[in-house]
Structure formats: C-alpha cells, structure tokens
Design a protein around this motif. Structure first.
Motif, short mmCIF file in Angstrom:
data_model
loop_
_atom_site.label_atom_id
_atom_site.label_comp_id
_atom_site.label_asym_id
_atom_site.label_seq_id
_atom_site.Cartn_x
_atom_site.Cartn_y
_atom_site.Cartn_z
N HIS A 141 6.27 1.92 9.61
CA HIS A 141 6.23 3.32 10.06
C HIS A 141 5.59 3.45 11.43
O HIS A 141 5.86 4.39 12.17
CB HIS A 141 5.49 4.18 9.03
CG HIS A 141 4.06 3.77 8.84
ND1 HIS A 141 3.70 2.70 8.04
CD2 HIS A 141 2.90 4.25 9.35
CE1 HIS A 141 2.38 2.56 8.07
NE2 HIS A 141 1.88 3.48 8.87
N VAL A 158 3.31 -5.82 7.22
CA VAL A 158 3.36 -5.50 5.79
C VAL A 158 2.91 -4.05 5.60
O VAL A 158 1.73 -3.73 5.85
CB VAL A 158 2.49 -6.48 4.96
CG1 VAL A 158 2.45 -6.06 3.50
CG2 VAL A 158 3.00 -7.91 5.11
N ASP A 166 -0.91 -10.21 12.99
CA ASP A 166 -0.69 -9.29 11.87
C ASP A 166 -0.72 -7.88 12.44
O ASP A 166 -1.78 -7.37 12.83
CB ASP A 166 -1.81 -9.50 10.83
CG ASP A 166 -1.58 -8.71 9.55
OD1 ASP A 166 -0.70 -7.83 9.54
OD2 ASP A 166 -2.30 -8.97 8.57
N GLY A 200 -0.58 -4.01 12.26
CA GLY A 200 -0.93 -3.05 11.21
C GLY A 200 -1.64 -3.79 10.09
O GLY A 200 -1.30 -3.66 8.93
C1 LIG Z 1 -0.22 0.39 4.32
S1 LIG Z 1 -1.40 -0.16 5.50
C2 LIG Z 1 -1.04 -1.90 5.45
C3 LIG Z 1 -2.22 -2.74 5.85
C4 LIG Z 1 -2.06 -4.25 5.74
N1 LIG Z 1 -0.84 -4.73 6.38
C5 LIG Z 1 -2.14 -4.73 4.32
O1 LIG Z 1 -1.10 -5.16 3.79
O2 LIG Z 1 -3.23 -4.69 3.74
C6 LIG Z 1 -0.74 0.38 7.07
C7 LIG Z 1 -1.69 0.09 8.25
O3 LIG Z 1 -1.08 0.53 9.46
C8 LIG Z 1 -2.15 0.95 10.31
N2 LIG Z 1 -1.64 1.72 11.46
C9 LIG Z 1 -1.20 3.01 11.50
N3 LIG Z 1 -0.81 3.32 12.75
C10 LIG Z 1 -1.01 2.20 13.53
C11 LIG Z 1 -0.75 1.88 14.88
N4 LIG Z 1 -0.22 2.77 15.73
N5 LIG Z 1 -1.06 0.64 15.32
C12 LIG Z 1 -1.59 -0.28 14.49
N6 LIG Z 1 -1.83 -0.04 13.17
C13 LIG Z 1 -1.54 1.18 12.70
C14 LIG Z 1 -3.05 1.73 9.38
O4 LIG Z 1 -4.34 1.91 9.92
C15 LIG Z 1 -3.02 0.82 8.15
O5 LIG Z 1 -4.08 -0.12 8.19
#
Ligand SMILES: C[S@@+](CC[C@H](N)C(=O)[O-])C[C@H]1O[C@@H](n2cnc3c(N)ncnc32)[C@H](O)[C@@H]1O
Length: 237
Positions: free
Chosen positions: A109, A105, A40, A42
């Motif tokens: 970005h 999900v 999974d 992010g």
């Molecule tokens: C809108 S949230 C979605 C979280 C999860 N997929 C859910 O559906 O509950 C976006 C996630 O991307 C993470 N994120 C941002 N930049 C990241 C990176 N470079 N590598 C991994 N995760 C990242 C954020 O910390 C956040 O938890």
C-alpha cells in the motif's frame, strides 16, 4: 491514543503479518540468502529481517519504515542479538538503493498498489536477486463491509499473479496464511491492549481502548475472517 499505549499495542506480536515460525523459516529457505544486501521495505520492527541476518552471516541488512516506534523496537532487538542492521526512517516508495534480496511484506500500500509496488521493487532488486512479497487478496467474495475496510484495490490471488507476471517477476514459491496464522495474528494484535484493559478498568483511557477492541473483533469475525487472504510469494526474474 498516547505514546505509552501506542508503544504497547503491538508488543505481543512477533511480526506484523499472519505468519507462523515454521512458515517464516520456509520463506527464508526459499529466499536462498547468502552474501550481499537485503532491504526490507516497510519493515515495521524488522523481525523477519533480523531472522534473515541471524541465519546468513555474510548478509548486510537495511530496514526502511516511517514508524519511529517500530524502528526503535527493531534497533533494540538488533543490538540485543548483536546484529548489525541499519534501521532507516524513510519513505519506502522512493527507496532506490539496489539490493540482492528484498522483503515487502504487508507494505505494498505504501507504493499505492500491488502493480506500483512490484514495478518499483523490480527497480530495487538486482536482476539475479529475489523478492519476498507478502500481500492481501480476496480469498472469498468480499462483503460490502470488508470492501469498506480494505478498499477497492484488493485483488483475487489469480489477478495478483497476473500483476506479478506483468511486472516481469517469476514465481519461485507461493504459500498462503492458514486460519491459525490469521487467528494468532489478529489475537496478538489485540492482546497487549486487552491485557492492559483487564489491569486498568478504571483508567480514563479504558473506554476508548474497549471500543477499539470491540470494533476490531467485530470487524474480524463478522466481516473478513476467511474472506481476506494473505499470500507470500518468493519472486525472481
Ligand atoms: C502491515 S505493516 C508490515 C510490517 C512488516 N513488514 C512486518 O511484516 O512485520 C506495514 C508497515 O508499512 C509501514 N509504512 C507505511 N507507510 C510507509 C512509508 N511511506 N514508507 C515506509 N514504510 C511505511 C508502516 O509503518 C508499517 O510498519
């Protein structure tokens, strides 16, 4: 905002995406989970990942995120349910461990764009595997304010499907978040701070929390409710 309020902020959310329980079950059905490895990218606190592992006991799971608060919540939830999931603090954009199933999900970005995300995910997911890809799209013509909030790169659903196709993916399932899922998502994302504000009206942090809540409600109701859509695609090749 300080650590205490940051940790509290998303505590009323089941997951960080507009998704009901039945819709989540449908998506997990369509992912045809079995043995192998599910990553999974992010993951936030990885609730959907934990649900997947709870129903496919031969599956191994890895959640990848950069947010320590979310990862700590995920590890605690996994431990309380007896699920062996690895929550890894890493940049999802450079993740290159092959997997049989993947979730991305609300995290496209991280890769820079939907196109870059779908190309990178095609390198991670094995050719026989499946990807659950959740992303925003313009469901109606955006206002200037909505464009300002979500940036210039958001696509319409037909354009997003062209990008999916161009990256070599085939759509096995498509659904979109409905209004109740959106309203519940937006409400639960504010609920913990709204409740805190009622209980602590004289706290020195209260004015900043109140301003944040007021702005977020204004943006949702005036600028993007019914304009921003969210789609869930189960993709194969
Ligand atoms: C809108 S949230 C979605 C979280 C999860 N997929 C859910 O559906 O509950 C976006 C996630 O991307 C993470 N994120 C941002 N930049 C990241 C990176 N470079 N590598 C991994 N995760 C990242 C954020 O910390 C956040 O938890």
């Amino acid at each position: 905002m300080d650590d205490e309020l940051n940790a509290l902020r998303r505590s009323r959310m089941r997951w960080n995406t507009p998704l009901s329980e039945p819709h989540a079950q449908l998506l997990l059905d369509r992912m045809a989970l079995g043995d192998g490895h599910l990553v999974d990218l992010g993951c936030g606190w990885g609730e959907l990942l934990l649900r997947a592992l709870g129903r496919a006991l031969g599956l191994r799971g890895t959640g990848v995120d950069t947010d320590r608060t979310g990862l700590a919540r995920g590890r605690a939830a996994a431990a309380s349910r007896g699920l062996a999931v690895e929550f890894t603090e890493a940049d999802a954009a450079t993740w290159d461990v092959p997997a049989d199933r993947a979730f991305c999900v609300g995290s496209a970005h991280v890769f820079g764009s939907a196109k870059a995300a779908l190309a990178a995910l095609a390198r991670v997911v094995r050719p026989t595997g499946r990807l659950l890809y959740g992303d925003g799209f313009w469901a109606a013509s955006p206002t200037a304010a909505a464009r300002e909030i979500f940036g210039p790169d958001l696509l319409t659903l037909p354009d997003l499907l062209d990008v999916v196709d161009g990256a070599g993916w085939r759509v096995l399932h498509l659904s979109t978040a409905d209004q109740l899922e959106w309203d519940d998502f937006e409400s639960t994302s504010r609920a913990a701070w709204a409740e805190w504000l009622v209980a602590h009206p004289a706290d020195p942090r209260a004015p900043e929390v109140r301003r944040w809540l007021d702005r977020r409600w204004r943006e949702y109701v005036r600028d993007y409710r019914g304009v921003l859509g969210f789609t869930y695609l189960v993709l194969g090749r």
